[in-house]
Design an enzyme around this catalytic site. Structure first.
Site, PDB file in Angstrom:
ATOM      1  CE  LYS A   1      -4.342   0.985   0.471  1.00  0.00           C
ATOM      2  NZ  LYS A   1      -5.608   0.306   0.357  1.00  0.00           N
TER       3      LYS A   1
ATOM      4  N   GLY B   1     -23.259   4.601  -0.830  1.00  0.00           N
ATOM      5  CA  GLY B   1     -22.217   5.300  -1.768  1.00  0.00           C
ATOM      6  C   GLY B   1     -22.028   4.345  -3.055  1.00  0.00           C
TER       7      GLY B   1
HETATM    8  P1  NAD Z   1     -18.114   5.843  -1.068  1.00  0.00           P
HETATM    9  O1  NAD Z   1     -17.335   7.091  -0.582  1.00  0.00           O
HETATM   10  O2  NAD Z   1     -19.001   6.086  -2.386  1.00  0.00           O
HETATM   11  O3  NAD Z   1     -19.293   5.639  -0.091  1.00  0.00           O
HETATM   12  C1  NAD Z   1     -19.483   5.706   1.310  1.00  0.00           C
HETATM   13  C2  NAD Z   1     -20.770   6.410   1.814  1.00  0.00           C
HETATM   14  O4  NAD Z   1     -20.773   6.338   3.175  1.00  0.00           O
HETATM   15  C3  NAD Z   1     -20.840   7.836   1.226  1.00  0.00           C
HETATM   16  O5  NAD Z   1     -22.352   8.002   0.610  1.00  0.00           O
HETATM   17  C4  NAD Z   1     -20.909   8.605   2.664  1.00  0.00           C
HETATM   18  O6  NAD Z   1     -21.644   9.701   2.498  1.00  0.00           O
HETATM   19  C5  NAD Z   1     -21.299   7.466   3.606  1.00  0.00           C
HETATM   20  N1  NAD Z   1     -21.024   7.866   5.054  1.00  0.00           N
HETATM   21  C6  NAD Z   1     -19.905   8.323   5.518  1.00  0.00           C
HETATM   22  N2  NAD Z   1     -20.041   8.424   6.658  1.00  0.00           N
HETATM   23  C7  NAD Z   1     -20.958   7.960   7.164  1.00  0.00           C
HETATM   24  C8  NAD Z   1     -21.505   7.617   8.381  1.00  0.00           C
HETATM   25  N3  NAD Z   1     -21.136   8.028   9.715  1.00  0.00           N
HETATM   26  N4  NAD Z   1     -23.024   6.967   8.467  1.00  0.00           N
HETATM   27  C9  NAD Z   1     -23.526   6.738   7.217  1.00  0.00           C
HETATM   28  N5  NAD Z   1     -23.068   6.915   5.948  1.00  0.00           N
HETATM   29  C10 NAD Z   1     -21.911   7.448   6.058  1.00  0.00           C
HETATM   30  O7  NAD Z   1     -17.296   4.517  -0.827  1.00  0.00           O
HETATM   31  P2  NAD Z   1     -17.579   3.158  -1.517  1.00  0.00           P
HETATM   32  O8  NAD Z   1     -16.667   3.112  -2.631  1.00  0.00           O
HETATM   33  O9  NAD Z   1     -19.029   2.699  -1.441  1.00  0.00           O
HETATM   34  O10 NAD Z   1     -16.966   2.085  -0.337  1.00  0.00           O
HETATM   35  C11 NAD Z   1     -17.635   1.998   0.806  1.00  0.00           C
HETATM   36  C12 NAD Z   1     -16.779   1.305   1.984  1.00  0.00           C
HETATM   37  O11 NAD Z   1     -16.212   0.036   1.451  1.00  0.00           O
HETATM   38  C13 NAD Z   1     -15.303   2.121   2.554  1.00  0.00           C
HETATM   39  O12 NAD Z   1     -15.276   1.892   3.549  1.00  0.00           O
HETATM   40  C14 NAD Z   1     -14.315   1.582   1.414  1.00  0.00           C
HETATM   41  O13 NAD Z   1     -13.267   1.575   1.998  1.00  0.00           O
HETATM   42  C15 NAD Z   1     -14.738   0.076   1.373  1.00  0.00           C
HETATM   43  N6  NAD Z   1     -14.431  -0.710   0.301  1.00  0.00           N
HETATM   44  C16 NAD Z   1     -14.687  -0.121  -1.064  1.00  0.00           C
HETATM   45  C17 NAD Z   1     -14.374  -0.853  -2.198  1.00  0.00           C
HETATM   46  C18 NAD Z   1     -14.827  -0.396  -3.682  1.00  0.00           C
HETATM   47  O14 NAD Z   1     -14.659  -1.010  -4.639  1.00  0.00           O
HETATM   48  N7  NAD Z   1     -15.171   0.898  -3.764  1.00  0.00           N
HETATM   49  C19 NAD Z   1     -13.508  -2.167  -2.009  1.00  0.00           C
HETATM   50  C20 NAD Z   1     -13.388  -2.349  -0.923  1.00  0.00           C
HETATM   51  C21 NAD Z   1     -13.543  -1.846   0.264  1.00  0.00           C
END
Ligand code: NAD
Length: 366
Positions: free
Chosen positions: A94, A196
């Site tokens: 990372k 999200g």
């Molecule tokens: P994203 O930023 O698109 O969505 C996250 C959502 O969470 C946002 O809509 C935000 O407003 C909301 N949020 C933030 N704080 C909050 C709270 N306290 N309560 C409720 N909602 C809240 O991110 P994503 O790509 O959808 O990823 C979501 C999670 O999954 C993250 O933790 C990310 O690290 C993990 N992840 C994502 C991927 C991927 O392919 N995108 C892969 C592995 C892990």
């Protein structure tokens, strides 16, 4: 996040990186600096036994450099487990760029960063992460071929979120099979925290299978969209952990499974996309077990994003990425059954399987 106990910032740099609690047999940690572009980055290669270390580049305005060191050490080790448990020929690595992703990004900074990645000769392959995007990786690519997570028009896989959400859904269904003896989520009440990129895709799949979806997000417009599109039930931010539901799917923040929240939880299964859901691995893994809540290990069921960029390295094909993500179902079952038969936590079972895979390959290589 772990406490920063041993890394001290002095005028001459860091003390105690090698003895830091998050430093766990890392192979290489590289500090990168370029005055002209303002680049300050740290690349951590945790383990390359299974293959080159792959992991995204996070750009974050860390309060201290010590915090950045802690983050990169912790995240790179997590990638080793994620790749190993997913059966990928990849190691764990990372990188973090210290800076404000809203105001400090420049093409020159990413080109320079690409030169540092190139200097590692393929031991580390980078990709997008929090604070960086596929478009930033286009500049990185000008200096190195060791980059993935590119836009679709450059042969990349584009947004990995649909693959991630599919993997989470597979992990959730396998957990349902283990807990209720039937893998359908039809009629089950599922609390999705975070609507999200991943959360929205997950909600679509859940509602297509007939689950009753509850949704919460700090962005109320995104909640409203889910209510209108899928008939989801709106939940206030503060009420998430108290909902009487069957499944809690954390898809927003890490570390939501802490002592206070676990005491409040009223669900049978936790299965979601967020990274590092357990505030403290062994303590909170054990608390969930004692409460009779089945926790599907996050680093396994959210591996769809990694699977997607891995597919890119071999010539991107969305169907094969989805096929690989489907295997998360079987691996989840394997872990849950191992945990049950050995009367251990699911995190311990998952880590043992990952460590055994690495040890077996290391023994062959030795
Ligand atoms: P994203 O930023 O698109 O969505 C996250 C959502 O969470 C946002 O809509 C935000 O407003 C909301 N949020 C933030 N704080 C909050 C709270 N306290 N309560 C409720 N909602 C809240 O991110 P994503 O790509 O959808 O990823 C979501 C999670 O999954 C993250 O933790 C990310 O690290 C993990 N992840 C994502 C991927 C991927 O392919 N995108 C892969 C592995 C892990």
């Amino acid at each position: 996040m772990l406490e920063i106990k041993d890394v001290k910032e002095t005028k001459s740099g860091f003390e105690g990186v090698l003895s830091h609690p998050s430093f766990q047999d890392h192979e290489q940690v590289v500090f990168c600096y370029d005055k002209a572009t303002g680049l300050k980055a740290i690349i951590a290669i945790h383990d390359t036994t299974l293959g080159p270390a792959l992991g995204g580049t996070r750009m974050w305005n860390y309060a201290t450099e010590a915090e950045a060191v802690n983050d990169v050490l912790r995240l790179s080790r997590g990638m080793t487990y994620k790749a190993a448990i997913s059966g990928l020929k990849l190691g764990g690595g990372k990188a973090v760029i210290i800076g404000d992703s809203k105001s400090q990004k420049t093409p020159e900074l990413f080109r320079k960063y690409g030169q540092f990645v190139e200097s590692l000769g393929g031991r580390y392959i980078t990709a997008e992460d929090v604070g960086t995007s596929t478009s930033d990786m286009v500049f990185v690519r000008e200096s190195t071929k060791h980059v993935t997570g590119l836009p679709e028009n450059l042969g990349g896989g584009g947004d990995p979120s649909p693959v991630t959400a599919f993997g989470v859904f597979m992990g959730m269904k396998a957990s349902a099979l283990e807990f209720w003896g039937n893998d359908t989520v039809k009629g089950k009440r599922v609390m999705v925290q975070g609507a999200g990129h991943v959360g929205q895709n997950l909600i679509r799949q859940l509602s297509e299978e007939g689950a009753i979806v509850y949704v919460s997000d700090i962005n109320q417009d995104q909640v409203t969209a889910m209510v209108n599109q899928y008939g989801a039930i709106r939940v206030e931010i503060g009420a998430v952990y108290d909902q009487e539901v069957d499944i809690y799917a954390p898809c927003a923040l890490g570390a939501t499974l802490n002592t206070e929240n676990i005491q409040r939880l009223q669900c049978s299964i936790v299965a979601g996309a967020a990274n590092n859901q357990l505030a403290e691995e062994s303590l909170h893994g054990q608390m969930l077990k004692e409460k009779g809540i089945l926790w599907a290990p996050d680093f396994l069921i959210n591996a769809g994003g990694l699977i997607n960029v891995y597919s890119e390295l071999q010539g991107y094909d969305r169907d094969s990425a989805m096929g690989q993500a489907r295997k998360i179902y079987d691996t989840t079952l394997e872990i849950l059954r191992k945990a049950k038969s050995e009367n251990t936590t699911t995190i311990a079972a998952a880590k043992t399987i990952a460590e055994d895979r690495i040890a077996a390959v290391r023994a062959v290589k030795a």
